[in-house]
Design a protein around this motif. Structure first.
Motif, PDB file in Angstrom:
ATOM      1  N   UNK A 110      -1.862   9.586 -12.219  1.00 39.43           N
ATOM      2  CA  UNK A 110      -1.916   9.512 -10.759  1.00 39.43           C
ATOM      3  C   UNK A 110      -1.138  10.700 -10.198  1.00 39.43           C
ATOM      4  N   UNK A 111      -1.604  11.307  -9.111  1.00 34.61           N
ATOM      5  CA  UNK A 111      -0.917  12.478  -8.547  1.00 34.61           C
ATOM      6  C   UNK A 111       0.574  12.245  -8.265  1.00 34.61           C
ATOM      7  N   UNK A 112       0.949  11.031  -7.908  1.00 31.97           N
ATOM      8  CA  UNK A 112       2.362  10.748  -7.626  1.00 31.97           C
ATOM      9  C   UNK A 112       3.235  10.856  -8.867  1.00 31.97           C
ATOM     10  N   UNK A 113       2.636  10.850 -10.048  1.00 35.56           N
ATOM     11  CA  UNK A 113       3.399  10.878 -11.292  1.00 35.56           C
ATOM     12  C   UNK A 113       3.419  12.244 -11.972  1.00 35.56           C
ATOM     13  N   UNK A 114       2.813  13.238 -11.356  1.00 33.90           N
ATOM     14  CA  UNK A 114       2.789  14.572 -11.956  1.00 33.90           C
ATOM     15  C   UNK A 114       4.158  15.251 -11.920  1.00 33.90           C
ATOM     16  N   UNK A 115       4.966  14.944 -10.955  1.00 32.18           N
ATOM     17  CA  UNK A 115       6.319  15.507 -10.809  1.00 32.18           C
ATOM     18  C   UNK A 115       6.322  17.038 -10.929  1.00 32.18           C
ATOM     19  N   UNK A 116       5.401  17.658 -10.199  1.00 31.36           N
ATOM     20  CA  UNK A 116       5.361  19.113 -10.164  1.00 31.36           C
ATOM     21  C   UNK A 116       4.696  19.772 -11.358  1.00 31.36           C
ATOM     22  N   UNK A 117       4.136  18.981 -12.240  1.00 32.38           N
ATOM     23  CA  UNK A 117       3.490  19.537 -13.430  1.00 32.38           C
ATOM     24  C   UNK A 117       1.966  19.438 -13.303  1.00 32.38           C
ATOM     25  N   UNK A 118       1.285  20.098 -14.202  1.00 25.18           N
ATOM     26  CA  UNK A 118      -0.171  20.032 -14.293  1.00 25.18           C
ATOM     27  C   UNK A 118      -0.551  18.902 -15.240  1.00 25.18           C
TER      28      UNK A 118
ATOM     29  N   UNK B 223     -11.321  16.824  -8.217  1.00 21.18           N
ATOM     30  CA  UNK B 223     -11.257  17.929  -7.259  1.00 21.18           C
ATOM     31  C   UNK B 223      -9.811  18.156  -6.821  1.00 21.18           C
ATOM     32  N   UNK B 224      -9.000  18.557  -7.763  1.00 24.49           N
ATOM     33  CA  UNK B 224      -7.579  18.827  -7.536  1.00 24.49           C
ATOM     34  C   UNK B 224      -7.192  19.844  -8.595  1.00 24.49           C
ATOM     35  N   UNK B 225      -6.719  20.991  -8.180  1.00 23.34           N
ATOM     36  CA  UNK B 225      -6.451  22.100  -9.094  1.00 23.34           C
ATOM     37  C   UNK B 225      -5.348  21.824 -10.102  1.00 23.34           C
ATOM     38  N   UNK B 226      -4.644  20.719  -9.970  1.00 25.74           N
ATOM     39  CA  UNK B 226      -3.575  20.373 -10.913  1.00 25.74           C
ATOM     40  C   UNK B 226      -4.108  19.680 -12.162  1.00 25.74           C
TER      41      UNK B 226
END
Length: 168
Positions: free
Chosen positions: A113-121, A133-136
């Motif tokens: 989930x995007x909330x769990x990426x913590x600034x990472x890819x 559709x999210x570049x991460x």
């Protein structure tokens, strides 16, 4: 060299229903195995991001990957334990992780989930031919990589190109 691949589905008798370019599970497994074997040597670390071996007939591929001297690491997917216990999987792989934060990226089967990426890819599998559709996010399911593993350099280049596009 560091490589990533997901959703090999080796030994899955229904694989040709959605990978229709293959005429049989045997052909599918042979092509996938040979493509990846060509990329491996004793200096390779191969991260398999889930849904690798679905039935006993696929185990020989994992053994041949390891016979090259490559280090083979599994991030299990949703199909990995349908037929096999984690204990059985542990015998065949050099390491197993639920998810792994490495190279500034999360390595997972299902995308985080995007909330769990913590600034990472996030490099993941599970989606086969679909794209977030999210570049991460980068899906390395075989449908997206030409039925071969993709290198860490290629992954970094893809993310770098995306970053450059958003700055234009």
């Amino acid at each position: 060299m560091v490589l990533f691949a997901a959703d090999l589905h080796l030994g899955q008798r229904t694989v040709c229903r959605w990978r229709q370019q293959f005429s049989s599970v045997e052909e599918h497994d042979a092509v996938v195995t040979e493509n990846i074997l060509r990329q491996l040597n004793k200096n390779t670390v191969l991260y398999l991001l889930g849904d690798v071996v679905i039935s006993w007939s696929g185990w020989n591929s994992i053994r041949t990957f390891r016979d090259t001297g490559a280090k083979v690491i599994l991030i299990p997917g949703n199909h990995c334990t349908e037929q096999f216990s984690m204990g059985r999987l542990a015998v065949e792989y050099d390491e197993i992780h639920a998810s792994l934060c490495k190279y500034g990226m999360w390595l997972t089967h299902q995308p985080l989930h995007p909330d769990h990426l913590r600034g990472k890819l996030c490099v993941h599998g599970h989606l086969h031919d679909k794209v977030i559709e999210d570049d991460r996010y980068l899906c390395v399911s075989l449908e997206q990589t030409g039925y071969r593993a993709i290198s860490l350099d290629e992954v970094r280049q893809i993310f770098s190109n995306r970053d450059q596009l958003t700055k234009v």
